[in-house]
Design an enzyme around this catalytic site. Sequence first.
Site, PDB file in Angstrom:
ATOM      1  N   TYR A 147       3.531   0.679 -10.718  1.00 17.33           N
ATOM      2  CA  TYR A 147       3.441  -0.717 -10.286  1.00 17.33           C
ATOM      3  C   TYR A 147       3.680  -0.816  -8.785  1.00 17.33           C
ATOM      4  O   TYR A 147       2.906  -1.450  -8.055  1.00 17.33           O
ATOM      5  CB  TYR A 147       4.462  -1.560 -11.047  1.00 17.33           C
TER       6      TYR A 147
ATOM      7  N   SER B 222       5.429  -6.774  -3.540  1.00 18.87           N
ATOM      8  CA  SER B 222       6.643  -6.696  -4.352  1.00 18.87           C
ATOM      9  C   SER B 222       7.735  -5.925  -3.628  1.00 18.87           C
ATOM     10  O   SER B 222       7.450  -4.995  -2.856  1.00 18.87           O
ATOM     11  CB  SER B 222       6.335  -5.993  -5.682  1.00 18.87           C
TER      12      SER B 222
END
Length: 332
Positions: free
Chosen positions: A154, A129
């Site tokens: 995350y 990501s």
Amino acid sequence: MQVLVTGAAGFIGAAVADRLLARGDSVVGIDNLNDYYQVSLKRDRIARVEGQGSNRFRFIEADFSYEDALNRALENVAIDRIVHLGAQAGVRYSIDNPRAYLHSNLGGHLEMLELARQRELGHLVYASSSSVYGGNESVPFAVDDRVDHPMSLYAATKKADELMSETYAHLYRIPQTGLRFFTVYGPWGRPDMMLWKFTDRILKGEPIPVFNHGEMWRDFTYIDDIVSGVVAALDNPPADDGSAKAGGSTKPHAIYNIGNHKSEHLMKVIGVIEDACGRKAEVEMLPMQAGDVPRTFADIDAIANDLGYAPTTSIEEGVPAFVRWFREYHGV
């Protein structure tokens, strides 16, 4: 090839499965269909993939983060390569539900690594990501930048996935490619993403929350461009030749940014959404959210040079395409 696609009911996973089937590959899709957002959308995506009429797609509902569940699901199922996209998504959700990320993102990634090791598979492509860049002030973000200061759990789990992959590439010489996705959007997207939320609220005449008082920039990447990059990566496993790969590894492990190489101002994007919806938004200006970052911007030179990746879809094309799909899907 027969490709295992994890997160096959997800936004990117279903689109990748579609593309692989369209070109003649066989796909085994696995997903636990959790309720992070409405399960009905996930089932509709799977039905769309199945609707291609191909007998080369098989869907398995299972939580692959559990070793036993994964082994049962894939018993006697042949696999050549893996596209590992299944994970617990969302920056802000990780603040309230950290254990979901430990289980899905770390545990799930480990199980894919072990599966690739045990079966000696030809390539594991996995989702990282743009969040790993944290508050990086050097733009555009390059794969050689330091990513040691995540701003959300995350992001930390995605960086940890990259490190685990590097370890397995070193120990077991498993060819792997990590893809740092930048704000993926388009038809069949996720309800927790900005574009979905804003479109929904604008069409309902409800105010939209605009964080950091609108001073936000994102590298919006259309789903078709993302899928082209994923498939190009899948077809080109990094060589175990001791040369430095994108991201710096000398093992058979490459890391690429996969974005649009254009950082769009949030207020401009809102204007494009308004035009596509045919009505103005009621804007509620708010401060920055915890764990969020003001800007993302992908340097895609590495993936362009190595894999020929060349995104073609602007927000002026992609946003209206999403809004048209949204209206049709919801009948509004």
